[in-house]
Scaffold this active site. Structure first.
Site, PDB file in Angstrom:
ATOM      1  N   TYR A 109       0.972  -1.156  -0.019  1.00  0.00           N
ATOM      2  CA  TYR A 109      -0.103   0.116  -0.129  1.00  0.00           C
ATOM      3  C   TYR A 109       1.053   1.052  -0.048  1.00  0.00           C
ATOM      4  O   TYR A 109       1.901   1.117   0.825  1.00  0.00           O
ATOM      5  CB  TYR A 109      -1.048   0.091   1.377  1.00  0.00           C
ATOM      6  CG  TYR A 109      -1.489   1.492   1.349  1.00  0.00           C
ATOM      7  CD1 TYR A 109      -2.789   1.749   0.742  1.00  0.00           C
ATOM      8  CD2 TYR A 109      -0.979   2.440   1.975  1.00  0.00           C
ATOM      9  CE1 TYR A 109      -3.550   2.687   0.677  1.00  0.00           C
ATOM     10  CE2 TYR A 109      -1.837   3.777   1.841  1.00  0.00           C
ATOM     11  CZ  TYR A 109      -3.129   3.858   1.350  1.00  0.00           C
ATOM     12  OH  TYR A 109      -3.704   4.903   1.521  1.00  0.00           O
ATOM     13  N   GLU A 197      -3.335   7.624  -4.105  1.00  0.00           N
ATOM     14  CA  GLU A 197      -3.169   6.503  -3.323  1.00  0.00           C
ATOM     15  C   GLU A 197      -2.964   5.250  -4.455  1.00  0.00           C
ATOM     16  O   GLU A 197      -3.851   5.023  -5.494  1.00  0.00           O
ATOM     17  CB  GLU A 197      -4.799   6.073  -2.593  1.00  0.00           C
ATOM     18  CG  GLU A 197      -4.691   4.777  -1.782  1.00  0.00           C
ATOM     19  CD  GLU A 197      -5.847   4.642  -1.278  1.00  0.00           C
ATOM     20  OE1 GLU A 197      -5.916   4.857   0.093  1.00  0.00           O
ATOM     21  OE2 GLU A 197      -6.858   4.197  -1.665  1.00  0.00           O
TER      22      GLU A 197
END
Ligand code: GDP
Ligand code: MN
Length: 391
Positions: A109, A197
């Protein structure tokens, strides 16, 4: 403002960030052609909607033949994709990205978001890719590295190296991850992003560091200086009433309740919603008509509120400051003549020229209930709506 994955990847590529490549299509035929252009053995079909969690909702599918690519594309185009980020009715899929299939060795992530407490953007990385970052931050904060970014200096190379090592990458991979992270941070800062993101960032079997997904959102107040990004707006993905309201300079947000609210000023709008709640009902919308609403904007505001079938009554709560109450009253009267209002309407005016405004309303012959305070107004509309209900 939100954009699609394919647009986010396009922006990031411009900053030297390596992304999983894809071809945008809107027909099953074009999906088949795109599948062939990736070699004709495998591809990933990804629904383009403004919501995350597409994979779990059936919006990301691995296909391994031309006929499968065409049939999956056919099924996905036009479907209502439901994910944990859409409403229960889902989002209609209008476009697909046909992506190159990659062999994944690991998923990570990576995200940059504005940390309001620190007052600056923060780079967040975790070796636990594919998971929801909000859950991870709560349950296993030690698995998440957060590095504040100086908005003037940008992300520093030493910070990017630290993030890459935190992910457990080896020296060769770190050499790829550093320009990746620096490019991501530069894209974030230069475009006034709220969020950038990459979930997941992947390491391929070949040892490459690639963005498999890209989610970018932008500060709407800064869009005036990013015409190229403003153009990426996709109104299909937004609430139709909110899009309509924004055309008239109205700040409107749909909510679940039954009382339509027309208020000037965001703070007063929130106080009005709270007061309605305190009187036992709930607001159907947030609406700030702004400090200089015209008669036309007020008429439009009525039209938008009334187009919502949940609305059982309307509370107008205006504090005349720069805006004068008599002008607002004229706007309300004109609007009521243009738009049929067949549900209870309570109007509370206060401030500059309030007497003139109240007189205009009283003499207008309109079927409205006048209130002299916010509390009284909220109480009156809640009672009117309750007594209007079939028992
Ligand atoms: P999201 O569910 O909306 O976040 O969509 P993503 O673009 O993140 O895709 C969801 C998941 O699909 C990823 O986390 C991967 O596990 C998987 N996926 C996507 N593309 C590929 C690929 O090329 N190869 C493999 N093996 N998995 C992929
Ligand atoms: Mn994702």
């Amino acid at each position: 403002m939100k954009i699609h994955e394919y647009q986010g990847k396009e922006i990031l590529e411009g900053y030297g960030v390596r992304v999983q490549r894809g071809i945008l299509v809107d027909t099953p035929d074009a999906a088949g052609q795109a599948f062939q252009s990736w070699g004709g053995t495998a591809a990933v079909i990804k629904a383009q909607v403004h919501a995350g969690g597409r994979g779990k909702g059936g919006g990301v599918k691995f296909v391994t033949s031309l006929s499968e690519a065409e049939s999956v594309a056919d099924a996905m185009l036009g479907m209502q994709l439901v994910t944990h980020q859409t409403g229960p009715e889902g989002q209609k899929v209008r476009k697909l990205m046909i992506c190159e299939a990659l062999d994944l060795a690991a998923e990570y992530y990576v995200g940059i978001a504005l940390d309001r407490a620190l007052g600056r953007p923060v780079l967040m990385v975790s070796a636990e890719g594919g998971v929801e970052i909000e859950t991870l931050a709560l349950e296993r904060p030690e698995a998440l590295l957060k590095l504040p970014i100086d908005p003037a200096a940008g992300l520093q190379a030493y910070q990017a190296r630290r993030a890459a090592f935190f992910l457990g990458l080896d020296a060769g991979q770190v050499r790829q991850a550093v320009p990746f992270l620096l490019g991501l941070a530069q894209a974030y800062l230069e475009n006034d992003c709220e969020l950038a993101e990459i979930n997941p960032l992947v390491l391929t079997e070949q040892g490459d560091v690639v963005a498999l997904d890209a989610k970018m959102t932008f500060d709407s107040s800064a869009l005036f200086r990013h015409a190229d990004i403003a153009e990426m707006r996709d109104e299909h993905e937004e609430d139709a009433k909110e899009v309509e309201a924004s055309r008239f300079g109205l700040n409107y947000i749909t909510l679940d309740g039954e009382i339509g609210c027309m208020v000037n000023g965001a703070g007063l709008a929130m106080a009005t919603m709270d007061t309605i709640k305190a009187h036992g009902s709930s607001p159907a919308n947030f609406l700030d008509v702004g400090g200089s609403a015209t008669e036309e904007a007020i008429t439009e505001a009525f039209r938008i509120i009334l187009s919502d079938s949940k609305v059982k009554g309307i509370l107008v709560n205006i504090f005349g400051g720069i805006m004068k109450c008599d002008i607002i009253a004229r706007g309300v009267i004109a609007a009521a003549k243009n738009v049929r209002i067949e549900i209870p309407l309570v109007v509370r005016l206060e401030g500059t020229n309030v007497e003139a405004g109240r007189t205009l309303l009283a003499e207008s012959g309109l079927d409205l209930i006048a209130a002299s305070s916010l509390d009284e107004g909220a109480s009156l509309i809640c009672t009117a709506v309750t007594s209007n209900k079939p028992s």
